[in-house]
Design a protein around this motif. Structure first.
Motif, PDB file in Angstrom:
ATOM      1  N   ARG A  41      38.424  31.077  44.101  1.00 60.87           N
ATOM      2  CA  ARG A  41      38.766  31.123  42.688  1.00 60.87           C
ATOM      3  C   ARG A  41      39.277  29.764  42.221  1.00 60.87           C
ATOM      4  NH1 ARG A  41      42.214  36.725  41.926  1.00 60.87           N
ATOM      5  NH2 ARG A  41      40.634  38.189  42.664  1.00 60.87           N
ATOM      6  N   THR A  98      34.317  31.938  41.246  1.00 59.61           N
ATOM      7  CA  THR A  98      34.763  32.519  39.984  1.00 59.61           C
ATOM      8  C   THR A  98      35.967  31.756  39.464  1.00 59.61           C
ATOM      9  OG1 THR A  98      36.384  34.074  40.911  1.00 59.61           O
ATOM     10  CG2 THR A  98      34.081  34.812  40.817  1.00 59.61           C
ATOM     11  N   ASP A  99      36.259  31.997  38.184  1.00 53.84           N
ATOM     12  CA  ASP A  99      37.527  31.551  37.613  1.00 53.84           C
ATOM     13  C   ASP A  99      38.632  32.402  38.248  1.00 53.84           C
ATOM     14  OD1 ASP A  99      39.719  30.957  35.787  1.00 53.84           O
ATOM     15  OD2 ASP A  99      38.206  30.251  34.382  1.00 53.84           O
ATOM     16  N   TYR A 138      36.735  35.627  29.945  1.00 51.28           N
ATOM     17  CA  TYR A 138      35.983  36.380  30.954  1.00 51.28           C
ATOM     18  C   TYR A 138      34.968  37.281  30.243  1.00 51.28           C
ATOM     19  CZ  TYR A 138      35.051  39.895  34.554  1.00 51.28           C
ATOM     20  OH  TYR A 138      34.439  40.741  35.441  1.00 51.28           O
ATOM     21  N   ASP A 162      33.263  32.775  34.338  1.00 51.25           N
ATOM     22  CA  ASP A 162      32.682  32.840  35.683  1.00 51.25           C
ATOM     23  C   ASP A 162      31.287  32.237  35.716  1.00 51.25           C
ATOM     24  OD1 ASP A 162      34.985  34.061  36.457  1.00 51.25           O
ATOM     25  OD2 ASP A 162      34.075  35.968  37.031  1.00 51.25           O
ATOM     26  N   LYS A 198      30.079  28.961  38.060  1.00 47.90           N
ATOM     27  CA  LYS A 198      28.926  28.966  38.980  1.00 47.90           C
ATOM     28  C   LYS A 198      27.994  27.797  38.691  1.00 47.90           C
ATOM     29  CE  LYS A 198      28.827  33.932  40.026  1.00 47.90           C
ATOM     30  NZ  LYS A 198      30.106  34.280  39.413  1.00 47.90           N
TER      31      LYS A 198
END
Length: 1005
Positions: free
Chosen positions: A658, A684-685, A691, A695, A699
């Motif tokens: 993360r 991911t965040d 959100y 994310d 990526k």
């Protein structure tokens, strides 16, 4: 006294490695009036350090038991021995059940007069004064009302079935719902079980969620809910890894989970009246109403005086510190101004306040820091899966991180603003060790808000026994984590990454009473120096009234270090050692090759100094947080650089999948500019802002930076001017880039020689220390090219410019000898005048002649010793049949005449080795004082005073207080010589004392 140029003793040869230039007080000195040609400012200030480099101390006023005579004595003695400032702390006596008589009431007119006298005397003698912003600690007082104090959140539930029209009062939570395992906050027994109506309960939000099975976290995931929801209580013995470990473990989704969709959470807050009643048309189905509110923790100050006792402040809202400043800070300023002085700084002492985890403005702060409304997610605090387990986990991450931001900005930043508005600096011991394992603080961020970031280090209960300090010993035994201090590396990193000159520490805290002295403190001090500490405040120096006798009333904790200790009159050289070391350790910038990014989680602490397996020995490092990475890092000439001039070869990422999108974007920018980054690719965040789009962006950017990464093999991807490594050895990357270890040494296995490196425009400075209580020889290798080394001795203030060294593979190697716990500075001036020699870098001494036979010994009669006795041989006072000697504490003078039959040669030096000394000594030969010996090597160069033929030797030896206190414990009070509140028993073990020897004359070969 002035020293003319012709008579100036130039320090510069191997033969003078142990030479000390002595002032009348016995401390090493040099006169600025006539510095020899070529002496640099660095060298001149090392030999005679400036006031700014001198030591500080905690100057405790317990129960106001002070008077003008004692204040003046302390100030004059502090100045005379080499202190530069004090930290004034007003407190009640005691701690650990130690009684303390009552003096002047804090903040009374009588107390204010004493305070003004102290500030007047401090100004007169040139001592700076810092003041603790509370009575006792942490921060608070009677002016802090319940609504402005520390808060805990509470939650209550009500089940409803719809459809129906509900009208009624919602149930209140229990007074300690979710805190059933609380055991550690200060004074918790007085408030933990109070009824809710006495705890200032207030609502935050009320939401309704569908009531269904498997909608709460379950299985092994539930074991860390208390940590993730920030109400797990641990002792301050917990290691940083134990504090951070649970919150870093991700919650994965489980097939049995039946999470609650976010759009099915109903916010009822606006429908709830002040009395807690709700009118709501319940939709069809089964529902749970989650009422989230908060109560005051009830936590109060530690050992505060009754007149200033009260609740601790709300650490997450600025109102508390503003009230504190208004009620206490302004009084300190106004009273000092009446005598023309001002506090140098205000201090917020160590955070030890349990675990407040809420504030009334939490929703407002959350929206500000995280960018979304937390209200629908609040049931996650009780383990409800809002959205999913992973989403609930990310919300809890954001909640904890918000509290950390509030603590840094609302408390510590606001405190600094208030101080700076008054022209006063700020010192904060703001990152633990905390009483809680889960208080949501970002240690680096808190410390970065301070002008003087500060930590602490302790002495183990039996730290004179080296085996108790081993890496495998528990904190309770060693007061160390894996052989290193708990928080000092964090403080040093904070100072470095936030551009602060000093990294401070409360030094030598202990529960031992009069068991320590300069020689026993050195190994702990040097450990802290190598961790990056360069400004200590000795803990502690109790202010006493001379009329209360000696050793006087003392604190229940802290090394007793004031004019009442037996060896105080000989303590000057120890303060000189501190000042010389601190001067060099503040010069220039810390030199490190690696910068570790510590992630964005909370709690966020820095582990004790350690050797990362991927880095190995010989390299040093700093740790940075999210704020510094985002706002202070750039790239210059391929190095990661801070605005203040610090730079690093590589940036190492935390082991996590993360990463906040904005952090990843900054890393992308750094790599593009030429940075080398080591770490695995994020997926991911870490939070919920934007959100799920965040994310997707993570990526895309991660793929650009890491390329086609092999999850198990070493992967390298070039991006812009920089490189990104995955599954990589930090050490191998540095070696492949031609960056050899900065410092290496031969000898025993393990890290028996520690080091720290500072760089200035004109010199490279290494501090190296023997971590063991035994002598050793080692070849020490430094990553330095094209410079001549010099050896600077901080104990004696001597500089050796003729050094035996060799060049090996582009580095300088120096053979060195270390006595027990001995330290050296090895300095490489840019334009040095040193020379390369083939002689040893230390005196090579012959076995020597022991001074056997009788000694005449005169004890201090005032403290119960005999005026004069003859010792047929050197012996331990504690084993002597004469009880006046057996229980003696204080000063005794040994006198002996001896014949030296050899002719004195200019190319020979003669040393006197004292053997074992308990506990400090001063040597005079033929009427010439040669110096105070307080640490190994317990030897001194007597060549300047030695004569062929008969010589008169005098050695003053001082031991410690316990023996006299043990002796007095067996006497009626009317017959006791000492007076103190610290209890010793007549059965307690006596300490070895005196000159134990053997005393040997040794010559250089």
């Amino acid at each position: 006294m002035k020293l003319g140029r012709r008579n100036f003793i130039k320090i510069g040869s191997v033969g003078t490695l142990n030479l000390t230039l002595l002032s009348l007080g016995g401390s090493a000195a040099i006169w600025d009036d006539f510095p020899y040609e070529g002496q640099s400012e660095l060298e001149r200030n090392f030999i005679q350090p400036p006031n700014a480099s001198k030591s500080s101390c905690y100057w405790w006023w317990f129960n106001g038991l002070v008077d003008e005579e004692g204040i003046t004595r302390d100030m004059e003695e502090f100045k005379a021995k080499g202190m530069g400032e004090v930290l004034l702390v007003n407190s009640s006596g005691g701690l650990g059940g130690v009684p303390f008589p009552q003096g002047t009431k804090f903040m009374s007119e009588e107390w204010k007069a004493l305070y003004r006298h102290a500030m007047k005397e401090a100004k007169r003698v040139g001592i700076a004064v810092g003041i603790n912003m509370s009575s006792g600690w942490c921060m608070g007082g009677p002016w802090i009302k319940p609504e402005d104090s520390g808060r805990w959140y509470l939650q209550a539930e009500l089940k409803l079935a719809g459809p129906q029209q509900f009208s009624g009062k919602l149930p209140l939570p229990g007074n300690r719902s979710g805190y059933d395992k609380v055991f550690n906050p200060p004074g918790y027994k007085d408030y933990i079980d109070l009824p809710l109506e006495q705890l200032d309960y207030r609502d935050t939000a009320v939401v309704a969620i569908p009531d269904r099975e498997n909608s709460r976290i379950s299985g092994t995931r539930a074991e860390i809910l208390a940590a993730k929801s920030n109400h797990k209580d641990l002792s301050n013995f917990a290691k940083a890894t134990e504090v951070m470990g649970p919150v870093k473990q991700p919650w994965g989704n489980d097939p049995v989970d039946q999470p609650i969709p976010l759009d099915q959470v109903i916010d009822l807050t606006a429908k709830v009246n002040k009395d807690g009643s709700l009118d709501w048309q319940v939709p069809p189905g089964n529902w749970k109403i989650i009422r989230t509110g908060h109560r005051m923790t009830g936590s109060r100050l530690m050992i505060a005086q009754p007149e200033a006792d009260g609740l601790s402040v709300d650490w997450f809202d600025r109102k508390g510190v503003e009230i504190q400043f208004e009620n206490l800070g302004k009084m300190f300023i106004e009273e000092a101004a009446k005598v023309g002085n001002k506090p140098k700084y205000f201090c917020d002492d160590s955070f030890e306040d349990g675990f407040p985890n809420w504030t009334a403005k939490i929703i407002e702060h959350f929206k500000n820091y995280r960018g979304y409304d937390p209200t629908p997610y609040l049931p996650a605090l009780s383990g409800y899966l809002i959205g999913s387990a992973a989403i609930a986990d990310r919300f809890l991450h954001d909640y904890r991180k918000t509290l950390a931001d509030c603590m840094a900005d609302e408390h510590y930043k606001r405190f600094a603003e208030l101080c700076h508005q008054q022209g006063i600096l700020v010192q904060n011991e703001s990152a633990g060790p905390s009483r809680s394992g889960t208080i949501c603080l970002d240690g680096l961020k808190n410390l970065g808000r301070s002008d003087f970031p500060m930590g602490e280090f302790w002495l183990g209960p039996k730290h004179e026994d080296e085996s108790t300090l081993a890496d495998n010993q528990s904190y309770g035994v060693s007061r160390l984590d894996f052989g290193q201090n708990k928080v000092t590396k964090m403080v040093a990193s904070a100072a470095h990454i936030y551009g602060k000159e000093t990294a401070s520490a409360e030094a030598f805290t202990t529960m031992r009473h009069w068991m320590d002295y300069p020689g026993s403190l050195k190994q702990a001090l040097d450990r802290a120096f190598c961790e990056g500490i360069n400004r200590i405040a000795i803990h502690t120096s109790t202010a006493t009234r001379p009329k209360d006798g000696k050793p006087g009333y003392e604190y229940g904790a802290g090394t007793h270090f004031n004019p009442n200790v037996t060896w105080w009159e000989k303590s000057g050289p120890f303060f000189d050692y501190i000042a010389r070391s601190q001067y060099l350790l503040r010069s220039g910038k810390f030199h490190a090759d690696v910068l570790f990014y510590n992630g964005d989680w909370a709690p966020n602490l820095v582990e004790q100094k350690h050797i990362d397996p991927a880095l190995g020995k010989g390299y040093d490092y700093d740790v940075c947080n999210e704020e510094v990475l985002l706002t202070r890092l750039s790239v210059k000439n391929g190095k990661i650089t801070l605005p203040d001039g610090m730079n690093y070869r590589v940036l190492v990422l935390p082991d996590t999948e993360r990463m906040p999108l904005e952090v990843l974007l900054k890393i992308q920018s750094l790599v593009k500019q030429g940075a080398t980054v080591i770490g695995n690719m994020p997926l991911t965040d870490s939070g919920l802002k934007n959100y799920p789009a965040c994310d997707d962006q993570v990526k895309v950017i991660a793929k650009q930076l890491w390329g086609k990464m092999d999850e198990k093999q070493l992967s390298i991807n070039k991006y812009g001017k920089g490189r990104v490594f995955a599954n990589a050895s930090i050490r191998q990357i540095l070696l492949n880039d031609g960056i050899k270890p900065d410092f290496e040494h031969t000898g025993e296995t393990g890290n028996h020689i520690d080091f720290i490196h500072r760089s200035t425009a004109d010199a490279e400075i290494y501090f190296i220390t023997n971590r063991h209580g035994r002598a050793l020889l080692s070849d020490c290798t430094f990553r330095i090219k094209n410079r001549i080394p010099e050896i600077w001795d901080p104990v004696k203030g001597s500089v050796v410019k003729g050094v035996n060294f060799r060049l090996i593979d582009g580095r300088v190697q120096i053979p060195l000898k270390f006595a027990a716990f001995q330290s050296w500075f090895v300095v490489f001036p840019k334009n040095g005048t040193g020379t390369k020699l083939t002689a040893a870098n230390y005196p090579v001494l012959e076995s020597g002649t022991e001074l056997k036979g009788a000694w005449q010994v005169a004890f201090d009669e005032e403290w119960g010793g005999p005026k004069s006795v003859t010792f047929d041989n050197l012996q331990d006072w504690a084993l002597h049949p004469d009880q006046r000697i057996k229980y003696f504490s204080g000063k005794a003078t040994y006198v002996k005449t001896f014949n030296y039959d050899r002719a004195l040669a200019k190319d020979k030096r003669v040393y006197l080795d004292l053997g074992t000394v308990k506990n400090i000594a001063e040597v005079t030969l033929n009427g010439k004082k040669l110096g105070i010996i307080w640490t190994a090597p317990w030897e001194i160069d007597i060549s300047p005073a030695l004569k062929t033929g008969q010589n008169s030797l005098q050695i003053v030896v001082i031991n410690l207080w316990p023996n006299r206190l043990i002796g007095d414990a067996a006497l009626p009070k009317s017959q006791r010589i000492t007076n103190t509140n610290i209890v010793f028993k007549k059965e307690d073990q006596l300490l070895p004392s005196g000159l134990l020897g053997p005393v040997v004359i040794k010559e250089t070969k």
